[in-house]
Design a protein around this motif. Structure first.
Motif, PDB file in Angstrom:
ATOM      1  N   PRO A 114       2.623  11.152  -0.024  1.00  0.00           N
ATOM      2  CA  PRO A 114       2.805  10.014  -0.959  1.00  0.00           C
ATOM      3  C   PRO A 114       4.436   9.496  -0.876  1.00  0.00           C
ATOM      4  O   PRO A 114       5.322   9.990  -0.868  1.00  0.00           O
ATOM      5  CB  PRO A 114       2.714  10.675  -2.425  1.00  0.00           C
ATOM      6  N   VAL A 115       4.078   8.085  -0.581  1.00  0.00           N
ATOM      7  CA  VAL A 115       5.512   7.341  -0.861  1.00  0.00           C
ATOM      8  C   VAL A 115       5.119   5.896  -1.621  1.00  0.00           C
ATOM      9  O   VAL A 115       4.057   5.546  -1.202  1.00  0.00           O
ATOM     10  CB  VAL A 115       6.096   6.855   0.617  1.00  0.00           C
ATOM     11  N   LEU A 116       6.024   5.481  -2.319  1.00  0.00           N
ATOM     12  CA  LEU A 116       5.961   4.038  -2.902  1.00  0.00           C
ATOM     13  C   LEU A 116       6.756   3.099  -2.388  1.00  0.00           C
ATOM     14  O   LEU A 116       7.991   3.363  -2.100  1.00  0.00           O
ATOM     15  CB  LEU A 116       6.115   4.380  -4.420  1.00  0.00           C
ATOM     16  N   LEU A 117       6.104   2.148  -1.784  1.00  0.00           N
ATOM     17  CA  LEU A 117       6.610   0.861  -1.283  1.00  0.00           C
ATOM     18  C   LEU A 117       6.930  -0.284  -1.915  1.00  0.00           C
ATOM     19  O   LEU A 117       5.641  -0.715  -2.513  1.00  0.00           O
ATOM     20  CB  LEU A 117       6.146   0.745   0.364  1.00  0.00           C
ATOM     21  N   MET A 148       0.037   4.982  -8.837  1.00  0.00           N
ATOM     22  CA  MET A 148       0.374   6.628  -9.383  1.00  0.00           C
ATOM     23  C   MET A 148      -0.786   7.314  -8.933  1.00  0.00           C
ATOM     24  O   MET A 148      -1.019   8.552  -8.560  1.00  0.00           O
ATOM     25  CB  MET A 148       0.755   6.506 -10.814  1.00  0.00           C
ATOM     26  N   ARG A 149      -2.181   6.688  -9.541  1.00  0.00           N
ATOM     27  CA  ARG A 149      -3.377   7.603  -9.418  1.00  0.00           C
ATOM     28  C   ARG A 149      -3.412   7.963  -7.773  1.00  0.00           C
ATOM     29  O   ARG A 149      -3.866   9.024  -7.579  1.00  0.00           O
ATOM     30  CB  ARG A 149      -4.530   6.409  -9.467  1.00  0.00           C
ATOM     31  N   VAL A 150      -3.136   6.978  -6.833  1.00  0.00           N
ATOM     32  CA  VAL A 150      -3.108   7.478  -5.462  1.00  0.00           C
ATOM     33  C   VAL A 150      -2.183   8.299  -5.198  1.00  0.00           C
ATOM     34  O   VAL A 150      -2.338   9.336  -4.601  1.00  0.00           O
ATOM     35  CB  VAL A 150      -3.099   6.099  -4.628  1.00  0.00           C
ATOM     36  N   LEU A 151      -0.877   8.324  -5.483  1.00  0.00           N
ATOM     37  CA  LEU A 151       0.153   9.047  -5.073  1.00  0.00           C
ATOM     38  C   LEU A 151       0.082  10.397  -5.539  1.00  0.00           C
ATOM     39  O   LEU A 151       0.575  11.385  -5.061  1.00  0.00           O
ATOM     40  CB  LEU A 151       1.432   8.393  -5.664  1.00  0.00           C
ATOM     41  N   THR A 152      -0.625  10.724  -6.670  1.00  0.00           N
ATOM     42  CA  THR A 152      -0.685  11.768  -7.278  1.00  0.00           C
ATOM     43  C   THR A 152      -2.240  12.565  -6.953  1.00  0.00           C
ATOM     44  O   THR A 152      -2.347  13.805  -7.195  1.00  0.00           O
ATOM     45  CB  THR A 152      -0.555  12.226  -8.864  1.00  0.00           C
ATOM     46  N   SER A 153      -2.945  11.856  -6.171  1.00  0.00           N
ATOM     47  CA  SER A 153      -4.330  12.469  -5.828  1.00  0.00           C
ATOM     48  C   SER A 153      -4.328  13.198  -4.729  1.00  0.00           C
ATOM     49  O   SER A 153      -3.776  12.896  -3.492  1.00  0.00           O
ATOM     50  CB  SER A 153      -5.079  11.217  -5.440  1.00  0.00           C
ATOM     51  N   VAL A 203      -2.458   0.087   6.667  1.00  0.00           N
ATOM     52  CA  VAL A 203      -1.586   1.289   6.714  1.00  0.00           C
ATOM     53  C   VAL A 203      -1.496   1.824   5.412  1.00  0.00           C
ATOM     54  O   VAL A 203      -0.495   3.107   5.174  1.00  0.00           O
ATOM     55  CB  VAL A 203      -0.464   1.166   7.499  1.00  0.00           C
ATOM     56  N   SER A 204      -2.005   1.246   4.326  1.00  0.00           N
ATOM     57  CA  SER A 204      -1.692   1.896   2.978  1.00  0.00           C
ATOM     58  C   SER A 204      -2.961   2.503   2.290  1.00  0.00           C
ATOM     59  O   SER A 204      -4.134   1.814   2.500  1.00  0.00           O
ATOM     60  CB  SER A 204      -1.204   0.961   1.957  1.00  0.00           C
ATOM     61  N   ARG A 205      -2.640   3.536   1.436  1.00  0.00           N
ATOM     62  CA  ARG A 205      -4.087   4.018   0.462  1.00  0.00           C
ATOM     63  C   ARG A 205      -4.157   3.163  -0.625  1.00  0.00           C
ATOM     64  O   ARG A 205      -5.111   3.344  -1.237  1.00  0.00           O
ATOM     65  CB  ARG A 205      -3.808   5.455   0.368  1.00  0.00           C
ATOM     66  N   PHE A 206      -3.174   2.505  -0.910  1.00  0.00           N
ATOM     67  CA  PHE A 206      -3.214   1.464  -2.314  1.00  0.00           C
ATOM     68  C   PHE A 206      -2.503   0.218  -1.785  1.00  0.00           C
ATOM     69  O   PHE A 206      -1.374   0.504  -1.243  1.00  0.00           O
ATOM     70  CB  PHE A 206      -2.822   2.447  -3.237  1.00  0.00           C
ATOM     71  N   TRP A 207      -2.884  -0.938  -2.209  1.00  0.00           N
ATOM     72  CA  TRP A 207      -2.167  -2.157  -1.937  1.00  0.00           C
ATOM     73  C   TRP A 207      -2.491  -3.049  -3.097  1.00  0.00           C
ATOM     74  O   TRP A 207      -3.629  -3.249  -3.668  1.00  0.00           O
ATOM     75  CB  TRP A 207      -2.824  -2.901  -0.816  1.00  0.00           C
ATOM     76  N   ALA A 229       1.660   3.949  -0.945  1.00  0.00           N
ATOM     77  CA  ALA A 229       0.951   3.075  -1.921  1.00  0.00           C
ATOM     78  C   ALA A 229       2.128   1.837  -1.912  1.00  0.00           C
ATOM     79  O   ALA A 229       3.221   1.898  -2.142  1.00  0.00           O
ATOM     80  CB  ALA A 229       0.982   3.562  -3.164  1.00  0.00           C
ATOM     81  N   THR A 230       1.595   0.615  -1.700  1.00  0.00           N
ATOM     82  CA  THR A 230       2.517  -0.536  -1.530  1.00  0.00           C
ATOM     83  C   THR A 230       2.100  -1.456  -2.560  1.00  0.00           C
ATOM     84  O   THR A 230       0.789  -2.122  -2.907  1.00  0.00           O
ATOM     85  CB  THR A 230       2.232  -1.252  -0.169  1.00  0.00           C
ATOM     86  N   VAL A 231       3.175  -1.882  -3.295  1.00  0.00           N
ATOM     87  CA  VAL A 231       3.083  -2.643  -4.317  1.00  0.00           C
ATOM     88  C   VAL A 231       4.009  -3.908  -4.018  1.00  0.00           C
ATOM     89  O   VAL A 231       5.315  -3.713  -3.982  1.00  0.00           O
ATOM     90  CB  VAL A 231       3.483  -2.298  -5.862  1.00  0.00           C
TER      91      VAL A 231
END
Length: 625
Positions: free
Chosen positions: A114-117, A173-178, A152-156, A185-187
């Motif tokens: 998990p990384v938050l971008l 957060m749902r993806v990062l902690t799954s 390349v992201s599990r969430f965008w 996870a890219t926002v």
């Protein structure tokens, strides 16, 4: 009518306030999820998220860095050291700053870490017209550099209005902690939106605990799995990273001792069973040993636990040669559980192992299979002793010997980090990790430039653990600048910089596929012929490392390497040990193949010869359906 309490903040401020309140809990243990943020400020985030990090710097730590890709790698190293129960955020400017993170996003997602971008984006209002560092797409003004993160992201998500922020961050957060879906996870946050004020609900900033579940497998699937195990005569476990991430190492050891089933380990699962366990036959696959691969070739049941079956693990689908071989996969991720046409048990590795063990009761493998596995495991450990033993007659220190010497300086909780070149294979074979989190090799993406940055992240996650970072000269030249970050943060990281005068790993591969090592050595160009000469580039790596502020040692012999390590371990600062190794100092073989396509037609004899070998191996390739 109830009035909702609100607080007026910019979107950037709301992001930081929200991240500071996130907690994670597993097995009753609760901890902050985010350890802070890395960021390089520029056009887009300097007065947005950058201002927010300044404003809340006491409650949410900020770390500077040198290269956006390196920052993501540091965040990955942090997440791995936290066993996926912690993460870092990374913020960048728009355009090239954001694009530099794409490689890191791929590394995180490939490794299920998990990384938050938080890349900045164009103006959402578009009132300025097209802006500096924006890609202009004539087919859609809505597209930007950040759309490249989708693959390349599990969430965008892109937050174009303040009202969208809660949905975006809660989704991330749902993806990062799954346990099943984690990755990058890219926002994306447009620069004007970052600075826009909004009345956010106070409830959005409450302390929020994300419970990491231990999903139980379907009971019928467990019974089918138990039946498959009972029918097997030569079963073999492949232990992957999921064993470690689910903290299933003790459950695996209990299962193995109760059943007698031997274990081969992947790169990510290297430390899932203690290296000296009698039934740990060691590294498996293309970067493994012939001992583990011998068992894999004759196995009639492969039990994959927390593995995703990369081509290195399966030897490009040539490793498992029993004509009736079956697969049983225990995995929290449904996508991975069904690979190789397997009977799938979808659930947490620790709980699935425990429940499968209960169903098996007193069942054990046939004694001849168990005895063969123990003998092969013992032979491999003796072979490792031979491989890492220094040879006084050797003119140049073999790489495996250097690795073995470093290993003697590690304690139970220390961690080794590496990612690319020939070293991951050597480490997979001969490194003896002290504990489940002691083997930090990135081989899901095999991303050059990962190493030093990941060492920074691992050290930020736990300053009490010694971090030994192996890096080759080729990857060092790609991304060495995070050495300065390590020095800046006052981190003690011991970097072993191995010089083999070029891309030594690819040179060896190039020769095996008939390309003669072309373009793999660091050579001057001959101005008369226009071709590369035989003269090696003269690069002062020690002086370069010293220029970052690291303490530098040079070692060319086994004794010098030991002395340098002793000094580095005794010190408190970032240290670099520069050593030259034998670029072709390989050892043994795995007995397994890795598919690298070779031309069907060529005017070079070596290519034609390699094609014949390629065709022979490819004839053994199978699709397990």
């Amino acid at each position: 009518m109830t009035t909702q309490h609100t607080v007026r903040l910019t979107v950037g401020q709301a992001i930081v306030r929200f991240l500071a309140q996130q907690r994670v809990e597993r097995d009753g243990i609760t901890a902050p999820f985010f350890g802070g943020a890395f960021g390089i400020f520029g056009h887009g985030n300097v007065a947005g998220i950058g201002q927010a990090l300044l404003q809340y710097r006491e409650e949410f730590p900020y770390h500077q860095g040198r290269n956006e890709q390196g920052l993501v790698h540091a965040a990955i190293g942090y997440a791995k050291a936290k066993n996926r129960l912690g993460a870092l955020a990374v913020t960048t400017s728009i355009g090239p700053g954001a694009a530099n993170m794409i490689t890191g996003a791929g590394t995180a997602t490939s490794n299920r870490l998990p990384v938050l971008l938080l890349p900045s984006d164009y103006f959402a209002t578009r009132r300025t017209g097209y802006v500096l560092q924006q890609i202009e797409d004539p087919t859609s003004p809505a597209n930007s550099t950040n759309d490249a993160f989708r693959a390349v992201s599990r969430f965008w998500d892109r937050v174009s209005r303040p009202e969208q922020l809660s949905e975006a961050l809660l989704g991330a957060m749902r993806v990062l902690t799954s346990p099943a879906d984690t990755g990058a996870a890219t926002v994306a946050v447009p620069q004007d939106v970052q600075a826009e004020a909004y009345d956010f609900p106070v409830e959005f900033f409450r302390e929020r605990v994300w419970y990491v579940p231990r999903a139980r497998a379907d009971l019928a699937a467990l019974h089918r799995a138990a039946d498959a195990v009972r029918q097997a005569r030569r079963p073999l476990i492949i232990a992957g990273g999921g064993v470690i991430y689910s903290e299933a190492t003790e459950a695996l050891e209990s299962f193995v001792e109760a059943t007698g089933i031997p274990v081969g380990v992947t790169q990510a699962g290297k430390a899932s069973l203690r290296w000296d366990h009698p039934l740990n036959v060691g590294a498996l696959g293309a970067s493994g040993s012939k001992y583990a691969n011998q068992l894999a070739a004759q196995a009639d049941l492969i039990i994959g636990i927390g593995t995703r079956y990369t081509d290195f693990t399966s030897a490009s689908n040539t490793l498992f040669q029993d004509p009736d071989v079956r697969f049983l996969n225990l995995n929290v991720q449904e996508f991975d559980a069904y690979k190789e046409g397997a009977l799938a048990v979808i659930g947490d590795a620790r709980e699935s192992l425990r429940e499968l063990g209960e169903l098996l009761g007193e069942w054990r493998v046939p004694e001849d299979h168990r005895r063969q596995a123990i003998e092969l495991a013992d032979e491999w450990r003796h072979e490792v002793d031979r491989i890492v033993a220094p040879d006084p007659a050797a003119e140049t220190l073999p790489q495996a010997v250097a690795i073995g010497i470093v290993n003697t300086f590690t304690k139970a909780d220390d961690v080794v980090i590496n990612a690319a070149g020939s070293m991951p294979g050597d480490l997979h074979r001969v490194w003896r990790p002290g504990g489940p989190l002691g083997y930090g090799i990135e081989y899901g993406y095999s991303c050059m430039g990962y190493e030093i940055a990941a060492g920074v992240g691992a050290k930020l996650a736990d300053r009490d653990r010694e971090v030994f970072t192996f890096i080759g000269d080729g990857t060092y030249l790609m991304l060495s600048a995070e050495l300065l970050t390590s020095v800046q943060e006052g981190l003690k990281q011991i970097v072993i910089l191995v010089d083999n005068k070029g891309y030594g790993s690819i040179e060896a591969l190039s020769k095996t596929v008939g390309s003669q090592g072309f373009g793999c050595r660091f050579l001057y160009r001959d101005q008369a012929t226009g071709q590369f000469s035989d003269r090696t580039l003269d690069i002062d790596f020690a002086q370069n490392a010293a220029s970052y502020g690291a303490t530098v040692y040079t070692a060319t012999t086994a004794d010098e390497l030991r002395d340098a390590l002793a000094a580095a371990v005794a010190g408190e600062e970032t240290a670099v040990i520069y050593t030259v190794v034998d670029a072709q100092g390989r050892f043994g073989g795995s007995g397994a193949w890795w598919e690298v396509p070779v031309p069907q037609v060529a005017e070079i004899d070596s290519s034609n010869e390699a094609r014949g070998v390629y065709d022979d191996h490819r004839a053994t390739q199978r699709l397990y359906v």
